[in-house]
Write a protein that holds these residues in place. Structure first.
Motif, PDB file in Angstrom:
ATOM      1  N   ASN A   1       0.924  -1.158  -0.020  1.00 49.03           N
ATOM      2  CA  ASN A   1      -0.064   0.017  -0.156  1.00 49.03           C
ATOM      3  C   ASN A   1       1.033   1.197   0.189  1.00 49.03           C
ATOM      4  N   ASP A   2       0.318   2.101  -0.429  1.00 46.89           N
ATOM      5  CA  ASP A   2       1.217   3.585  -0.647  1.00 46.89           C
ATOM      6  C   ASP A   2       0.774   4.325   0.377  1.00 46.89           C
ATOM      7  N   TYR A   3      -0.191   3.942   1.425  1.00 51.05           N
ATOM      8  CA  TYR A   3      -0.608   4.743   2.518  1.00 51.05           C
ATOM      9  C   TYR A   3      -1.388   3.777   3.343  1.00 51.05           C
ATOM     10  N   TYR A   4      -1.474   4.367   4.628  1.00 49.93           N
ATOM     11  CA  TYR A   4      -2.508   3.753   5.769  1.00 49.93           C
ATOM     12  C   TYR A   4      -3.230   4.910   6.471  1.00 49.93           C
ATOM     13  N   PHE A   5      -4.567   4.514   6.750  1.00 51.25           N
ATOM     14  CA  PHE A   5      -5.423   5.357   7.330  1.00 51.25           C
ATOM     15  C   PHE A   5      -5.565   5.016   8.745  1.00 51.25           C
ATOM     16  N   ASP A   6      -5.093   6.145   9.612  1.00 55.42           N
ATOM     17  CA  ASP A   6      -4.877   6.102  11.214  1.00 55.42           C
ATOM     18  C   ASP A   6      -6.479   6.756  11.510  1.00 55.42           C
ATOM     19  N   GLY A   7      -7.218   5.848  11.689  1.00 56.75           N
ATOM     20  CA  GLY A   7      -8.618   6.188  12.014  1.00 56.75           C
ATOM     21  C   GLY A   7      -9.039   6.280  13.419  1.00 56.75           C
ATOM     22  N   ARG A   8      -9.862   7.148  13.932  1.00 60.87           N
ATOM     23  CA  ARG A   8     -10.371   7.295  15.238  1.00 60.87           C
ATOM     24  C   ARG A   8     -11.817   7.631  15.318  1.00 60.87           C
ATOM     25  N   ILE A   9     -12.648   6.961  16.401  1.00 60.25           N
ATOM     26  CA  ILE A   9     -13.868   7.042  16.250  1.00 60.25           C
ATOM     27  C   ILE A   9     -14.412   7.320  17.853  1.00 60.25           C
ATOM     28  N   ALA A  10     -15.225   8.296  18.365  1.00 69.96           N
ATOM     29  CA  ALA A  10     -15.537   8.325  19.633  1.00 69.96           C
ATOM     30  C   ALA A  10     -16.291   7.304  20.167  1.00 69.96           C
ATOM     31  N   ALA A  11     -16.038   6.895  21.291  1.00 67.64           N
ATOM     32  CA  ALA A  11     -16.802   5.593  21.906  1.00 67.64           C
ATOM     33  C   ALA A  11     -17.196   5.872  23.577  1.00 67.64           C
TER      34      ALA A  11
END
Length: 132
Positions: A33-43
């Protein structure tokens, strides 16, 4: 993650704010992959600590490729639950724990106090229950 309609504290479920998904792309010099997504979601979630039920608030996070189109896609692709969520605040009905500003503590308590009082109800604005 899997969405369940029934709350079972033994499944360690989370309720999430589907509108809060945010993150950033990080370029990778190696790999497929040429990138990764560093994702966050409120919980928010309930746990047992020394026999006492507590209400917690924080974020679920994951590194994903490709970047998910929706919060539900992000959750469905989130498969590694060994670290759980990053807890930013916790309310046990008597005391608050958290290393955040006073304004943030007050914001947390406006969610956590009624959440614990109405256990195991999902707080308004959150979708649940999601588990690994």
């Amino acid at each position: 993650m899997i969405r369940e309609d029934q709350f079972l504290i033994s499944h360690k479920p989370y309720a999430v704010d589907l509108g809060s998904l945010h993150g950033s792309r990080t370029e990778t010099p190696q790999g497929r992959n040429d990138y990764y997504f560093d994702g966050r979601i409120a919980a928010v979630w309930f746990r047992r600590r020394k026999g006492v039920t507590v209400a917690c608030i924080g974020e679920l996070w994951d590194l994903q490729y490709p970047e998910p189109a929706t919060a539900c896609t992000f959750l469905e692709q989130h498969e590694d639950g060994r670290y759980g969520a990053d807890c930013q605040g916790r309310w046990d009905g008597i005391s608050y724990w958290g290393n955040v500003t006073l304004d943030e503590q007050e914001r947390h308590l406006t969610i956590l106090r009624p959440m614990l009082a109405k256990y195991p109800a999902i707080p308004p604005g959150y979708d649940g229950w999601w588990r690994f």
